[in-house]
Scaffold this active site. Structure first.
Site, PDB file in Angstrom:
ATOM      1  N   ASP A  26      -1.090   4.350 -22.016  1.00  0.00           N
ATOM      2  CA  ASP A  26      -1.989   3.412 -22.681  1.00  0.00           C
ATOM      3  C   ASP A  26      -3.320   4.099 -23.000  1.00  0.00           C
ATOM      4  O   ASP A  26      -3.919   4.736 -22.131  1.00  0.00           O
ATOM      5  CB  ASP A  26      -2.224   2.207 -21.761  1.00  0.00           C
ATOM      6  CG  ASP A  26      -2.927   1.054 -22.445  1.00  0.00           C
ATOM      7  OD1 ASP A  26      -2.812   0.937 -23.678  1.00  0.00           O
ATOM      8  OD2 ASP A  26      -3.574   0.257 -21.730  1.00  0.00           O
ATOM      9  N   HIS A  27      -3.764   4.005 -24.242  1.00  0.00           N
ATOM     10  CA  HIS A  27      -5.068   4.542 -24.667  1.00  0.00           C
ATOM     11  C   HIS A  27      -5.271   6.005 -24.285  1.00  0.00           C
ATOM     12  O   HIS A  27      -6.290   6.374 -23.702  1.00  0.00           O
ATOM     13  CB  HIS A  27      -6.202   3.684 -24.098  1.00  0.00           C
ATOM     14  CG  HIS A  27      -6.334   2.359 -24.774  1.00  0.00           C
ATOM     15  ND1 HIS A  27      -6.861   2.212 -26.040  1.00  0.00           N
ATOM     16  CD2 HIS A  27      -5.967   1.116 -24.364  1.00  0.00           C
ATOM     17  CE1 HIS A  27      -6.830   0.928 -26.373  1.00  0.00           C
ATOM     18  NE2 HIS A  27      -6.289   0.247 -25.384  1.00  0.00           N
ATOM     19  N   HIS A  63     -10.913  -6.091 -24.696  1.00  0.00           N
ATOM     20  CA  HIS A  63     -10.538  -5.665 -23.355  1.00  0.00           C
ATOM     21  C   HIS A  63     -11.443  -6.352 -22.334  1.00  0.00           C
ATOM     22  O   HIS A  63     -12.620  -6.586 -22.594  1.00  0.00           O
ATOM     23  CB  HIS A  63     -10.659  -4.147 -23.220  1.00  0.00           C
ATOM     24  CG  HIS A  63      -9.676  -3.403 -24.059  1.00  0.00           C
ATOM     25  ND1 HIS A  63     -10.045  -2.421 -24.946  1.00  0.00           N
ATOM     26  CD2 HIS A  63      -8.323  -3.497 -24.159  1.00  0.00           C
ATOM     27  CE1 HIS A  63      -8.970  -1.936 -25.545  1.00  0.00           C
ATOM     28  NE2 HIS A  63      -7.917  -2.580 -25.085  1.00  0.00           N
ATOM     29  N   GLY A  64     -10.876  -6.665 -21.174  1.00  0.00           N
ATOM     30  CA  GLY A  64     -11.649  -7.357 -20.152  1.00  0.00           C
ATOM     31  C   GLY A  64     -11.493  -8.863 -20.285  1.00  0.00           C
ATOM     32  O   GLY A  64     -10.624  -9.362 -21.000  1.00  0.00           O
ATOM     33  N   HIS A 124      -3.481  -5.970 -28.041  1.00  0.00           N
ATOM     34  CA  HIS A 124      -4.189  -5.559 -26.834  1.00  0.00           C
ATOM     35  C   HIS A 124      -5.182  -6.647 -26.436  1.00  0.00           C
ATOM     36  O   HIS A 124      -5.540  -7.512 -27.230  1.00  0.00           O
ATOM     37  CB  HIS A 124      -4.943  -4.249 -27.085  1.00  0.00           C
ATOM     38  CG  HIS A 124      -4.074  -3.046 -27.100  1.00  0.00           C
ATOM     39  ND1 HIS A 124      -4.238  -1.994 -26.223  1.00  0.00           N
ATOM     40  CD2 HIS A 124      -3.018  -2.707 -27.879  1.00  0.00           C
ATOM     41  CE1 HIS A 124      -3.338  -1.060 -26.471  1.00  0.00           C
ATOM     42  NE2 HIS A 124      -2.579  -1.481 -27.478  1.00  0.00           N
ATOM     43  N   GLY A 125      -5.635  -6.596 -25.181  1.00  0.00           N
ATOM     44  CA  GLY A 125      -6.669  -7.526 -24.740  1.00  0.00           C
ATOM     45  C   GLY A 125      -6.194  -8.950 -24.597  1.00  0.00           C
ATOM     46  O   GLY A 125      -6.928  -9.893 -24.903  1.00  0.00           O
ATOM     47  N   ASN A 141      -0.226  -6.769 -24.405  1.00  0.00           N
ATOM     48  CA  ASN A 141      -0.775  -5.966 -23.314  1.00  0.00           C
ATOM     49  C   ASN A 141      -1.643  -6.815 -22.390  1.00  0.00           C
ATOM     50  O   ASN A 141      -2.541  -7.520 -22.851  1.00  0.00           O
ATOM     51  CB  ASN A 141      -1.636  -4.828 -23.865  1.00  0.00           C
ATOM     52  CG  ASN A 141      -0.827  -3.715 -24.484  1.00  0.00           C
ATOM     53  OD1 ASN A 141       0.268  -3.933 -24.999  1.00  0.00           O
ATOM     54  ND2 ASN A 141      -1.361  -2.507 -24.443  1.00  0.00           N
ATOM     55  N   ALA A 144      -3.869  -6.433 -18.669  1.00  0.00           N
ATOM     56  CA  ALA A 144      -4.374  -5.541 -17.622  1.00  0.00           C
ATOM     57  C   ALA A 144      -5.349  -6.275 -16.707  1.00  0.00           C
ATOM     58  O   ALA A 144      -5.092  -6.462 -15.518  1.00  0.00           O
ATOM     59  CB  ALA A 144      -5.040  -4.311 -18.242  1.00  0.00           C
ATOM     60  N   THR A 145      -6.471  -6.714 -17.250  1.00  0.00           N
ATOM     61  CA  THR A 145      -7.553  -7.280 -16.437  1.00  0.00           C
ATOM     62  C   THR A 145      -7.099  -8.472 -15.611  1.00  0.00           C
ATOM     63  O   THR A 145      -7.449  -8.596 -14.429  1.00  0.00           O
ATOM     64  CB  THR A 145      -8.725  -7.693 -17.347  1.00  0.00           C
ATOM     65  OG1 THR A 145      -9.161  -6.554 -18.092  1.00  0.00           O
ATOM     66  CG2 THR A 145      -9.880  -8.240 -16.533  1.00  0.00           C
TER      67      THR A 145
END
Length: 284
Positions: A82-83, A180-181, A208-209, A230, A232-233
């Site tokens: 990722d990234h 993101h976040g 994403h995000g 995606n 993540a946070t």
């Protein structure tokens, strides 16, 4: 083979109208949660890691643990970069067994982004490694990558068409209003822009995000062409929140078996919700 390319699973998602979740992991416990939950629900799965994650845990360790978990659950999965921003780094991790990569040149001018991505595609396709790239920029923070809100740029539909044609990528990450976040206010996704991109681009599209997005937004985005989501946070917050809560209530606790169990259980609920939002249960 239990570690596979993401290409086939994303194409299937595109054809059948659901999305494949990509969960960012960090260690043994987070890997266990996403693989076990996906296997229980028979959901396709992409296990993602940022450069920081692979540096922390070791690419060989992540690939080996993911492969062993996939084998024990009889559940093929993709281990995804990722990234990532450097071809040399990608080459090293492909050699270690990774079969799905994201090259992020979104911070470069359009022509330079194309040149970087094309070099990664030319290399990775020799080894049947799927390649995702990003056009446009999301605000927020991912690993050590920080993009101020004022520097976030939405994906231009016509540029997306040219970008896909000139690079040969397998999937395209687009910027339509996510970040993101966690969100400080409810995001407003540009669904009209998503529709225009979908009309011009035939590869699977990536969102994403997605942490904290309302289910209705995820569902609508998938109906308009998003094939990979995606997260993540939201996973990190659930895991660390339960961990902190346990240790606050049990100040003398020292056995990882005890405090990891509630952390994993909290993260598992997020994974289950994301799989439901993606509409991919039973799609493996």
């Amino acid at each position: 083979m239990f570690i596979i390319s993401g290409r086939t699973m994303l194409k299937k998602a595109q054809q059948e109208g659901y999305a494949v979740p990509a969960f960012n992991i960090h260690n043994l416990e987070t890997l266990q949660v996403v693989v076990e939950t996906a296997a229980e629900l028979r959901s396709p799965l992409i296990v993602a890691g940022t450069p920081g994650t692979f540096s922390y845990a070791g690419v060989g360790n992540i690939v080996a643990i993911a492969a062993e978990l996939a084998k024990s659950w009889n559940h093929p999965l993709a281990v995804h970069l990722d990234h990532h921003e450097k071809l040399a780094d990608i080459k090293m991790k492909v050699a270690a067994g990774v079969r799905s990569v994201m090259i992020d040149g979104s911070h470069f001018p359009f022509a330079d982004n194309i040149a970087l991505v094309k070099s990664v595609v030319d290399y990775c396709h020799r080894y049947d490694v799927s390649v995702e790239a990003e056009l446009g920029r999301l605000g927020g923070q991912e690993d050590d990558l920080i993009v101020d809100g004022k520097d976030a740029l939405y994906t231009h539909p016509e540029q997306a068409r040219e970008f896909v044609e000139k690079t040969g990528i397998d999937s395209l990450a687009i910027a339509i209003g996510t970040a993101h976040g966690l969100y400080t206010a409810e995001p407003k996704l540009d669904f009209e822009r998503l529709t225009e991109i979908r009309q011009r681009v035939d590869v699977p599209l990536v969102l994403h995000g997605a942490s904290g997005l309302p289910t209705r937004d995820i569902t609508r985005a998938i109906s308009l062409g998003i094939c990979k989501v995606n997260v993540a946070t939201e996973l990190k917050i659930a895991f660390s929140g339960a961990l902190k809560n346990y240790l606050t209530q049990h100040a003398e606790a020292s056995d990882p078996h005890h405090y990891m169990i509630p952390a994993k259980a909290a993260m598992k609920e997020v994974v289950r919700k994301v799989i439901a939002d993606c509409g991919c249960e039973g799609k493996l």
